[in-house]
Motif scaffolding. Sequence first.
Motif, PDB file in Angstrom:
ATOM      1  N   ARG A 154       0.880  -1.034   0.077  1.00 26.19           N
ATOM      2  CA  ARG A 154      -0.008  -0.027   0.050  1.00 26.19           C
ATOM      3  C   ARG A 154       0.859   1.294   0.086  1.00 26.19           C
ATOM      4  N   GLU A 155       0.474   2.332  -0.438  1.00 25.27           N
ATOM      5  CA  GLU A 155       1.102   3.502  -0.681  1.00 25.27           C
ATOM      6  C   GLU A 155       0.238   4.840   0.272  1.00 25.27           C
ATOM      7  N   TYR A 156       1.210   5.452   1.013  1.00 22.77           N
ATOM      8  CA  TYR A 156       0.519   6.485   2.075  1.00 22.77           C
ATOM      9  C   TYR A 156       0.708   8.021   1.331  1.00 22.77           C
ATOM     10  N   HIS A 157      -0.380   8.756   1.389  1.00 20.10           N
ATOM     11  CA  HIS A 157      -0.340  10.054   0.924  1.00 20.10           C
ATOM     12  C   HIS A 157      -0.831  10.886   2.106  1.00 20.10           C
ATOM     13  N   ALA A 158       0.158  11.589   2.350  1.00 19.00           N
ATOM     14  CA  ALA A 158      -0.121  12.578   3.795  1.00 19.00           C
ATOM     15  C   ALA A 158      -0.779  14.086   3.243  1.00 19.00           C
ATOM     16  N   PHE A 159      -1.714  14.465   3.763  1.00 20.22           N
ATOM     17  CA  PHE A 159      -2.443  15.846   3.365  1.00 20.22           C
ATOM     18  C   PHE A 159      -1.338  16.969   3.969  1.00 20.22           C
ATOM     19  N   ASP A 160      -1.271  18.072   2.993  1.00 23.85           N
ATOM     20  CA  ASP A 160      -0.688  19.037   3.571  1.00 23.85           C
ATOM     21  C   ASP A 160      -1.038  19.679   4.801  1.00 23.85           C
ATOM     22  N   GLU A 161      -2.295  19.703   5.196  1.00 31.46           N
ATOM     23  CA  GLU A 161      -2.722  19.999   6.348  1.00 31.46           C
ATOM     24  C   GLU A 161      -3.855  18.995   6.944  1.00 31.46           C
ATOM     25  N   PRO A 162      -3.890  18.831   8.092  1.00 35.65           N
ATOM     26  CA  PRO A 162      -4.792  17.776   8.569  1.00 35.65           C
ATOM     27  C   PRO A 162      -6.127  18.376   8.328  1.00 35.65           C
ATOM     28  N   GLN A 163      -7.436  17.612   8.040  1.00 39.95           N
ATOM     29  CA  GLN A 163      -8.242  18.029   7.660  1.00 39.95           C
ATOM     30  C   GLN A 163      -9.542  17.362   8.778  1.00 39.95           C
ATOM     31  N   GLU A 164     -10.481  18.319   9.286  1.00 37.56           N
ATOM     32  CA  GLU A 164     -11.379  18.042  10.283  1.00 37.56           C
ATOM     33  C   GLU A 164     -12.680  17.799   9.585  1.00 37.56           C
ATOM     34  N   ALA A 165     -13.494  16.994  10.040  1.00 36.84           N
ATOM     35  CA  ALA A 165     -14.938  16.993   9.295  1.00 36.84           C
ATOM     36  C   ALA A 165     -15.731  16.535  10.669  1.00 36.84           C
ATOM     37  N   ASP A 166     -16.797  17.217  10.961  1.00 34.71           N
ATOM     38  CA  ASP A 166     -17.794  17.180  11.913  1.00 34.71           C
ATOM     39  C   ASP A 166     -18.942  16.220  11.286  1.00 34.71           C
ATOM     40  N   LEU A 167     -18.941  14.872  11.851  1.00 31.94           N
ATOM     41  CA  LEU A 167     -19.809  14.067  11.174  1.00 31.94           C
ATOM     42  C   LEU A 167     -21.500  14.378  11.400  1.00 31.94           C
ATOM     43  N   VAL A 168     -21.885  15.055  12.435  1.00 29.91           N
ATOM     44  CA  VAL A 168     -23.138  15.557  12.970  1.00 29.91           C
ATOM     45  C   VAL A 168     -23.641  16.154  11.708  1.00 29.91           C
ATOM     46  N   GLN A 169     -22.620  17.106  11.036  1.00 31.05           N
ATOM     47  CA  GLN A 169     -23.015  17.840   9.926  1.00 31.05           C
ATOM     48  C   GLN A 169     -23.063  17.275   8.597  1.00 31.05           C
ATOM     49  N   LEU A 170     -22.516  15.783   8.607  1.00 32.95           N
ATOM     50  CA  LEU A 170     -22.541  15.106   7.184  1.00 32.95           C
ATOM     51  C   LEU A 170     -23.570  14.054   7.333  1.00 32.95           C
ATOM     52  N   GLN A 171     -24.902  14.382   7.457  1.00 30.15           N
ATOM     53  CA  GLN A 171     -25.865  13.334   7.228  1.00 30.15           C
ATOM     54  C   GLN A 171     -26.613  13.678   6.021  1.00 30.15           C
ATOM     55  N   ASN A 172     -27.734  12.909   5.802  1.00 25.71           N
ATOM     56  CA  ASN A 172     -28.616  13.083   4.722  1.00 25.71           C
ATOM     57  C   ASN A 172     -27.982  13.200   3.346  1.00 25.71           C
ATOM     58  N   GLY A 173     -26.775  12.778   3.249  1.00 22.40           N
ATOM     59  CA  GLY A 173     -26.260  12.712   1.840  1.00 22.40           C
ATOM     60  C   GLY A 173     -25.210  13.816   1.848  1.00 22.40           C
ATOM     61  N   GLU A 174     -25.158  14.615   2.790  1.00 20.38           N
ATOM     62  CA  GLU A 174     -24.125  15.699   2.709  1.00 20.38           C
ATOM     63  C   GLU A 174     -22.887  15.057   3.018  1.00 20.38           C
ATOM     64  N   THR A 175     -21.803  15.616   2.050  1.00 17.05           N
ATOM     65  CA  THR A 175     -20.380  15.082   2.100  1.00 17.05           C
ATOM     66  C   THR A 175     -19.219  16.301   2.281  1.00 17.05           C
ATOM     67  N   GLN A 176     -18.107  15.890   2.636  1.00 16.35           N
ATOM     68  CA  GLN A 176     -17.163  16.791   2.551  1.00 16.35           C
ATOM     69  C   GLN A 176     -15.828  16.378   2.098  1.00 16.35           C
ATOM     70  N   LEU A 177     -15.347  17.073   1.282  1.00 19.20           N
ATOM     71  CA  LEU A 177     -14.044  16.790   0.319  1.00 19.20           C
ATOM     72  C   LEU A 177     -12.853  17.104   1.377  1.00 19.20           C
ATOM     73  N   VAL A 178     -12.002  16.092   1.583  1.00 14.75           N
ATOM     74  CA  VAL A 178     -11.069  16.011   2.502  1.00 14.75           C
ATOM     75  C   VAL A 178      -9.702  16.020   1.729  1.00 14.75           C
TER      76      VAL A 178
END
Length: 250
Positions: free
Chosen positions: A116-140
């Motif tokens: 497997r290969e690892y790809h680190a993000f330039d910056e850590p990305q935060e996502a609040d799962l409470v806000q990602l319901q009913n089809g809502e998504t967040q690009l990380v």
Amino acid sequence: MTEHALSRRTYLKATGAAALGTTGIAGCVGRATGTLATSVTDQPADIADFESLVVTVEGIWLGPGGAESGADGNQTADEPDGTDETANETDETGGDGGEGDGEEGDDEEAAGGEGREYHAFDEPQEADLVQLQNGETQLVDERELAVGTYQFLQLDISNVEGTLEGGEAAEVDRPGEAPLTFNAAFEVREDTRTTFTADFAPIRRGNGRYLLRPVPSGIEVTYEESDESEESDGNEDPSGDTAESDGNAS
């Protein structure tokens, strides 16, 4: 979901757009490349218990990569058979929420670390799962990768902070404290944007703690050709291809 939950403001990480624009472009010089966009979402499970559930994602593991595909996106080697046994070990909520469920990190061990290969993000990305319901998504993350077929995607989650509706802190574990593994094969196609949406949710356990588990049936992979590709072949498909996964390779 309650009216109170629906009324919460849409979550948006302030630095996300700026950080994603320049991520992961290097490393593919001289090879055909395509774009992989990784998004996250949340199916209900026991998310209604939470006022907020913020996960911090540091990077992704991919792999192992398969044979390169042709420019039309057709695989040039054997198709993956999608028979990863552990892909079917969990139900739609990723487990039964039992006290011992996932403590040994069985899903993560199934994917394996070799190749497997690892790809680190330039910056850590935060996502609040409470806000990602009913089809809502967040690009990380969004990055250029070598064309090919990848057998799974793992999220490198470094921190989980949960607050229950009553205001008290929640103890949220991960399976074996290992990366969250999404056992669904997908392609990176030349001049095409592949969007891999990783679906996971908290499950209440018998000891009062919660377990964060992948939701195999919620994984979704879509393909959208770039404008240049559409103009060159004259076959424009504005909607792109969509493949929903039940946890097996798509």
